[in-house]
Design an enzyme around this catalytic site. Structure first.
Site, mmCIF file in Angstrom:
data_model
loop_
_atom_site.group_PDB
_atom_site.id
_atom_site.type_symbol
_atom_site.label_atom_id
_atom_site.label_comp_id
_atom_site.label_asym_id
_atom_site.label_seq_id
_atom_site.Cartn_x
_atom_site.Cartn_y
_atom_site.Cartn_z
ATOM 1 N N CYS A 1 -2.310 9.850 -6.512
ATOM 2 C CA CYS A 1 -3.421 9.574 -5.598
ATOM 3 C C CYS A 1 -4.501 10.630 -5.770
ATOM 4 O O CYS A 1 -4.249 11.817 -5.604
ATOM 5 C CB CYS A 1 -2.986 9.547 -4.147
ATOM 6 S SG CYS A 1 -4.436 9.347 -3.085
ATOM 7 N N GLY B 1 -11.764 -0.866 -12.467
ATOM 8 C CA GLY B 1 -12.492 -2.007 -13.009
ATOM 9 C C GLY B 1 -12.791 -1.862 -14.490
ATOM 10 O O GLY B 1 -12.153 -1.095 -15.203
ATOM 11 N N LYS C 1 0.856 -1.191 0.000
ATOM 12 C CA LYS C 1 0.000 0.000 0.000
ATOM 13 C C LYS C 1 0.896 1.247 0.000
ATOM 14 O O LYS C 1 1.890 1.301 0.730
ATOM 15 C CB LYS C 1 -0.885 0.010 1.260
ATOM 16 C CG LYS C 1 -1.666 1.299 1.493
ATOM 17 C CD LYS C 1 -2.721 1.569 0.437
ATOM 18 C CE LYS C 1 -3.380 2.946 0.599
ATOM 19 N NZ LYS C 1 -4.292 3.273 -0.508
ATOM 20 N N LYS D 1 3.937 5.770 -10.482
ATOM 21 C CA LYS D 1 2.541 5.409 -10.764
ATOM 22 C C LYS D 1 1.840 6.625 -11.329
ATOM 23 O O LYS D 1 1.824 7.699 -10.710
ATOM 24 C CB LYS D 1 1.857 4.943 -9.471
ATOM 25 C CG LYS D 1 0.390 4.537 -9.629
ATOM 26 C CD LYS D 1 0.255 3.151 -10.229
ATOM 27 C CE LYS D 1 -1.179 2.632 -10.208
ATOM 28 N NZ LYS D 1 -1.496 1.884 -8.989
HETATM 29 O O1 RRO Z 1 -5.776 5.631 -0.832
HETATM 30 C C1 RRO Z 1 -6.437 6.027 -1.812
HETATM 31 O O2 RRO Z 1 -7.488 6.665 -1.698
HETATM 32 C C2 RRO Z 1 -5.998 5.779 -3.185
HETATM 33 C C3 RRO Z 1 -4.708 5.986 -3.632
HETATM 34 BR BR1 RRO Z 1 -3.307 6.469 -2.511
HETATM 35 C C4 RRO Z 1 -4.417 5.826 -5.010
HETATM 36 O O3 RRO Z 1 -3.287 6.024 -5.485
HETATM 37 N N1 RRO Z 1 -5.430 5.472 -5.832
HETATM 38 C C5 RRO Z 1 -6.690 5.255 -5.385
HETATM 39 O O4 RRO Z 1 -7.573 4.930 -6.191
HETATM 40 N N2 RRO Z 1 -6.956 5.408 -4.061
#
Ligand code: RRO
Length: 312
Positions: free
Chosen positions: A131, A222, A46, A165
């Site tokens: 994110c 998805g 994570k 990413k």
């Molecule tokens: O933790 C999140 O809300 C999250 C992250 Br860090 C991310 O890179 N991508 C996502 O869909 N959720």
């Protein structure tokens, strides 16, 4: 001839190309162990912040008919926990661990990268520049000057293998502009795509969003995003230096989906929403299904078809 699924990324070899997508089934040592004990080729942790975080209020994830929406808000056990896990597992004869980092600021990103640089960890490190769900924090990767700043400063001192990413891009001019920047750095890989940010899913009965944080806005994953993910993998493979590998993420639910990501040029393929709903047993099914697709087509290795999407 037996079918081989091995794949390597930046010199790291994986028994097969399948991993979890960062954020799914990878927040605790138990979840990480379960992915490593499955048929997955590796695991990504994570995305870590310097300090542990509880994340956003619940409900913050909802499975949907064709995917999911989430606004988790970076719940994680903190950088130290994931670095310790990655170090402890790197010598094991199981599968490689990728360490994902998502600082809340440039200074935090650099602080974590310095700590990794000084550590014993020798594996792949992924900097999450995409994110979508931290209130008040725009996605770094949509600001190309910010991407340049973080990579300029990171590569001043970081000599280990670093990937990034990326979020989905929707305009070819964005790929051209960002590829020109990314090709200046010794990146190990790019991972495309993170969730499609700030969608809104509502329940018409209750007349409310299905998740609570950010007024219901969240990242879409998805099947909804598979065409966007494939396009991003393909667009990056067409533009990035061949030394920069690619992880394809987005909309993978079947072996055929994995095959399509590889055809677009992915070296590894990650599974997000479908792993969240099906659990780590999905990796055995996907490797079986991918092998069956390859057998039907007479392919023996991933290199036989990787990146070889035909044009019409
Ligand atoms: O933790 C999140 O809300 C999250 C992250 Br860090 C991310 O890179 N991508 C996502 O869909 N959720």
């Amino acid at each position: 001839m037996p079918i081989k699924l091995t794949s390597s990324l930046a010199g790291v070899t994986f028994a097969n190309p399948l991993l979890n997508a960062a954020g799914v089934h990878c927040a605790t040592p138990t979840e990480l162990d379960e992915v490593l004990a499955s048929a997955a080729g590796g695991v990504v942790t994570k995305s870590a912040t310097l300090a542990p975080r509880d994340g956003n209020v619940r409900p913050r994830f909802q499975a949907l008919p064709l995917g999911s929406i989430n606004s988790m808000g970076l719940p994680n056990q903190g950088f130290d926990a994931y670095l310790a896990y990655a170090c402890a597992h790197q010598q094991a004869a199981t599968a490689p661990v990728i360490l994902s980092l998502a600082g809340l600021s440039l200074a935090d990103d650099l602080a974590m990268l310095r700590r990794v640089q000084e550590s014993d960890f020798t594996g792949l490190v992924e900097l999450n520049l995409s994110c979508p769900n931290v209130p008040g924090k725009p996605q770094v990767a949509y600001d190309f000057a910010a991407v340049t700043r973080v990579l300029d400063q990171a590569f001043q001192f970081f000599t280990k293998r670093l990937g990034i990413k990326l979020p989905p891009y929707l305009d070819l001019a964005q790929f051209d502009a960002l590829a020109a920047i990314l090709n200046r750095y010794p990146l190990a890989y790019v991972n495309a795509i993170n969730s499609l940010g700030n969608g809104l899913v509502i329940d018409p009965l209750t007349e409310r969003p299905v998740i609570r944080p950010k007024g219901g806005f969240g990242g879409i994953g998805g099947a909804y995003v598979k065409p966007t993910a494939l396009a991003n993998v393909r667009a990056w493979r067409q533009r990035l230096n061949p030394t920069i590998g690619i992880i394809g993420t987005g909309g993978v639910r079947t072996g055929t989906d994995v095959f399509e990501h590889l055809l677009c040029g992915a070296d590894l393929v990650q599974v997000g929403t479908a792993l969240a709903t099906e659990g780590p047993a999905i990796f055995a099914r996907l490797t079986r299904e991918l092998t069956a697709v390859m057998a039907t087509k007479g392919y023996q290795t991933l290199a036989d078809f990787r990146g070889k999407l035909q044009v019409r």
